[in-house]
Scaffold this active site. Structure first.
Site, PDB file in Angstrom:
ATOM      1  N   CYS B 128       0.821  -1.232   0.000  1.00  0.00           N
ATOM      2  CA  CYS B 128       0.000   0.000   0.000  1.00  0.00           C
ATOM      3  C   CYS B 128       0.840   1.261   0.000  1.00  0.00           C
ATOM      4  O   CYS B 128       0.580   2.192  -0.773  1.00  0.00           O
ATOM      5  CB  CYS B 128      -0.924   0.001   1.213  1.00  0.00           C
ATOM      6  SG  CYS B 128      -0.127  -0.512   2.748  1.00  0.00           S
ATOM      7  N   HIS B 252      -3.236   6.285   4.246  1.00  0.00           N
ATOM      8  CA  HIS B 252      -1.833   6.553   4.560  1.00  0.00           C
ATOM      9  C   HIS B 252      -1.450   7.944   4.052  1.00  0.00           C
ATOM     10  O   HIS B 252      -1.856   8.341   2.956  1.00  0.00           O
ATOM     11  CB  HIS B 252      -0.917   5.551   3.849  1.00  0.00           C
ATOM     12  CG  HIS B 252      -1.004   4.147   4.356  1.00  0.00           C
ATOM     13  ND1 HIS B 252      -1.628   3.795   5.529  1.00  0.00           N
ATOM     14  CD2 HIS B 252      -0.504   2.988   3.835  1.00  0.00           C
ATOM     15  CE1 HIS B 252      -1.519   2.471   5.705  1.00  0.00           C
ATOM     16  NE2 HIS B 252      -0.854   1.965   4.690  1.00  0.00           N
TER      17      HIS B 252
END
Lengths: 358, 358
Positions: B128, B252
Site C-alpha cells: 500500500c 496513509h
C-alpha cells in the site's frame, strides 16, 4: 538570598508545566509570581502546596522580579518582555517573537549555553520541534560535522495549547462514542488558531502547523530551518522540514535524515548520542526497542533510536527522535536556561535596553 | 460470457473492500466465489445484494475460476496461488510473497501496465505505501528522471487488518472514557502481529511496521525500497524509507523528498501530477488546501500537495501524498489489475507452471 521568579502565561499548557519544573528546580527561589491575561487573572494555582493567585500582566508587573519566564504567546512577549527587562529582570521567552533577534541568544543549554553570556536581558527558548532535534544532532555535528538535515515531524496537539488538546479529545469521542465520520467533525482550533480554516485532527494527519509563509513552507517549518542554523551557528547548513500534526496529545516524534561532513560509523554515532547530556539512546531493534511518544511523556530527556545508514548515501543517516514537547520542548528547556543563567552568574539587570517599549 | 472470480480472504479488511470494488467494476463477472480460512468459512457475505456463503480454501477450490484475487496473508498465497494457476486461473496477489519473484509482474496499472503481458499466472499488487508513492512520482520520473527518494510515512492501522482497527478503537476508548494512561494500555496486535512485543498505538507513533530485517530497516521499509525499483525498472534509484504507524484508521499519508535528474520547475511538476491518471493535485496553501487522510477515505485516487522546492538542493522537491490504503493501496489496485488484464486480453491460463506446489 533567592530570586523572585515570575511565570507569564501561568495557566496555559506550557505555563503549568513551567510551574512543575520550577517546583523541582535547583534554582534558589524566594518568591514566585504567576501572571496571565485578563481571562485567567484571579485564578488560584498551587506552588509547592501553597495557593498563589494569578495576577493580571501589566507594564508595572515586573518590579522586583529577577527572572521572568514568558509563555503566553508572541504578542504578550513583544509587549511585556521589554518592560520586564527595563525593571531589571532577565527574561526567558518561550515564544517565537525574539528568536531571530540578533541581541537575543537562542538557547538549548546542552548545545549552546556559551551564548548566554551575551544576553541583553532576553534569552529565547527555541521551538519545541527544533529543541529535541538539536539534542539529537549536536553530538553528531561536533564529531563529524553536518552537511544537511531533512526532517518530517509527527507533532502532538498540545503544541497548539490546551484548547487543541480539548478539541482533539472531543473530536475523538464524537467518532468513537457517537459514530460521527471524522471528515464531518467541527474544528475550531487546529491546524492553526490564527488561520482562516480549521480541520479535524481525529484520525487525521495535518501537514500544516502554524500559518504558511511566502515560500510555501509553514512558519513551523521555517522555525526548524532558521533556529537550527542560529543555535548551531551553521548558517550554511541545509535544513528543510515537513511539519505534521497527528492525533497524539503529548510528545513530538521526528523522522530525521542527515548527511554528515565526515563519514561516521553507526556504532560511533550511537555512542556519541548516548554520551550527550539530555539525550537517551533507545536503539535495539532486535528487542523492538525504539523511542515512543507515550513513553517520553513526563521525561525531560530526548530519546533517539532507529539509527541506521541510508541505503545509498555514504554519509547519510536516518533516526527517530522523540521528546515531551511541553517539557524539553518548552517548560523544562526554559527552566533549564534559568538554572544555567544562575550557575553562570548571569542573572543580573542589563544596563542599556535593546528592546523597544510598545 | 463473463468470468468466474474468486476472492481469497474475503472476510478481511482488504477482502471486503475487494468485494465492494468488484461490485462496481467494469469487469464482466458471471460468478463470484468467496474463499477464506477455516475460521471464517460458512459466513455469509453479500454481493450485489445476493447472499454468498464463504467457502474453505483448498487445493481444489479453483476449478473453473478465471481470476483469483488473494489477500489472506503471504502463507495462504504461497500455498494456494500455485494451485489456482495450475487450475487455469490468473492470480492477482495482494501479499508480499511473490512481489520480488522474477516471473511475477509487480503492477500499478497507471505506471507499468505494460509488464502485465509477461505474466505467468501470478501478478503481484505492491505494498500500500509503495503504490500511492508510485502514482505521485511516476509523472515526475517520466519527465525529469529520479535520482533519489527519502520517504517518511504516516500509516493507518487498517494496513494491519481488522484486528488492528479494533485494537486501536478499544485503546482510544480506554484512555478517553476510562482514564487509562496510554503507556499502560494492553496491546496484542501492533506494531506487527508476528513479532514478540506489542505496543499501544493510542496517542502514540510507532516507528515499526512489520518485523525488522538484518540491516535495521523494517520489512515495510525494504518493501518501499525494493518494490519502487522493480515497478519503475530503476535498479539504481536511491530509495530509503522510515515507516511509521499513527493512530489513524484509514488512509496513509507520506512525506516524500525526491531529487530529480533534470531540474524541474515546481509549476511544471504540479501540472504533470495533475495530468497523471489516478493522481489528484490538492495544492493551494494560500487557501489551506492540501491532502488530508480523512478526505481520502473511500476514494480510489492518490492526492498530492505541499509540493515545494527544497530550500537548498537545486533538484530537491518535497511533497505530501495521501491515499486510502485499503483502496488504491490494496483492493482497488488489485481489481484495477484484473480490469486491465481483461482489457488487454490477458486473462488466460498459462501453459507451464512456474510456481512450486507446496
Amino acid at each position: 538570598m533567592g530570586y523572585t521568579v515570575a511565570v507569564v502565561g501561568a495557566t496555559g499548557a506550557v505555563g503549568t508545566r513551567m510551574i512543575e519544573m520550577l517546583e523541582v528546580s535547583s534554582l534558589p527561589i524566594d518568591k514566585i509570581r504567576f501572571l496571565s491575561s485578563k481571562r485567567s487573572a484571579g485564578k488560584v494555582l498551587s506552588y509547592k502546596g501553597q495557593p498563589i493567585e494569578v495576577e493580571l500582566t501589566t507594564e508595572e508587573s515586573f518590579a522586583g522580579v529577577d527572572i521572568a519566564l514568558f509563555s503566553a504567546g508572541g504578542s504578550t512577549s513583544a509587549k511585556f518582555a521589554p518592560y520586564a527587562v527595563k525593571a531589571g529582570a532577565v527574561v526567558v521567552d518561550n515564544t517565537s517573537y525574539f528568536r531571530q533577534n540578533p541581541h537575543v541568544p537562542l538557547v538549548v543549554p546542552e548545545v549552546n549555553a556559551h551564548t548566554l553570556k551575551e544576553h541583553q536581558g532576553i534569552i529565547a527558548c527555541p521551538n519545541c520541534s527544533t529543541i529535541q532535534m538539536m539534542v539529537a544532532l549536536e553530538p553528531i555535528r561536533r564529531k563529524w560535522g553536518l552537511e544537511r538535515v531533512i526532517v518530517s515531524t509527527y507533532q502532538a496537539v498540545s503544541g497548539a495549547g490546551q484548547s487543541a488538546i480539548d478539541e482533539t479529545k472531543r473530536e475523538l469521542k464524537e467518532v468513537l462514542n457517537d459514530g460521527l465520520d471524522p471528515k464531518d467533525l467541527q474544528a475550531d482550533i487546529l491546524p492553526a488558531g490564527g488561520d482562516k480554516k480549521h480541520y479535524p485532527i481525529a484520525f487525521n494527519a495535518l501537514a500544516q502547523i502554524d500559518v504558511f509563509t511566502d515560500n510555501d513552507y509553514t512558519f513551523e517549518e521555517m522555525k526548524m530551518t532558521n533556529e537550527t542554523k542560529k543555535i548551531m551557528e551553521e548558517p550554511d547548513l541545509a535544513v528543510s522540514a515537513t511539519c505534521v500534526r497527528i492525533p497524539v496529545l503529548y510528545s513530538h516524534s521526528e523522522s530525521v535524515y542527515i548527511e554528515t561532513k565526515e563519514k561516521a560509523a553507526i556504532e560511533d554515532v550511537k555512542a556519541a548520542i548516548a554520551a550527550f547530556p539530555g539525550a537517551v539512546l533507545k536503539d535495539d531493534v532486535a528487542q523492538q526497542i525504539y523511542p515512543q511518544a507515550v513513553n517520553a511523556v513526563g521525561s525531560c530527556d530526548t530519546f533517539v533510536g532507529r539509527i541506521r545508514k541510508d541505503l545509498d548515501a555514504e554519509k547519510g543517516i536516518h533516526m527517530w527522535v522523540v521528546s515531551d514537547n511541553l517539557l524539553k520542548g518548552a517548560a523544562w528547556n526554559s527552566v533549564q536556561i534559568a538554572e544555567t543563567l544562575h550557575q553562570q552568574g548571569l542573572v543580573h539587570p542589563t544596563e542599556t535596553l535593546k528592546f523597544e517599549l510598545q
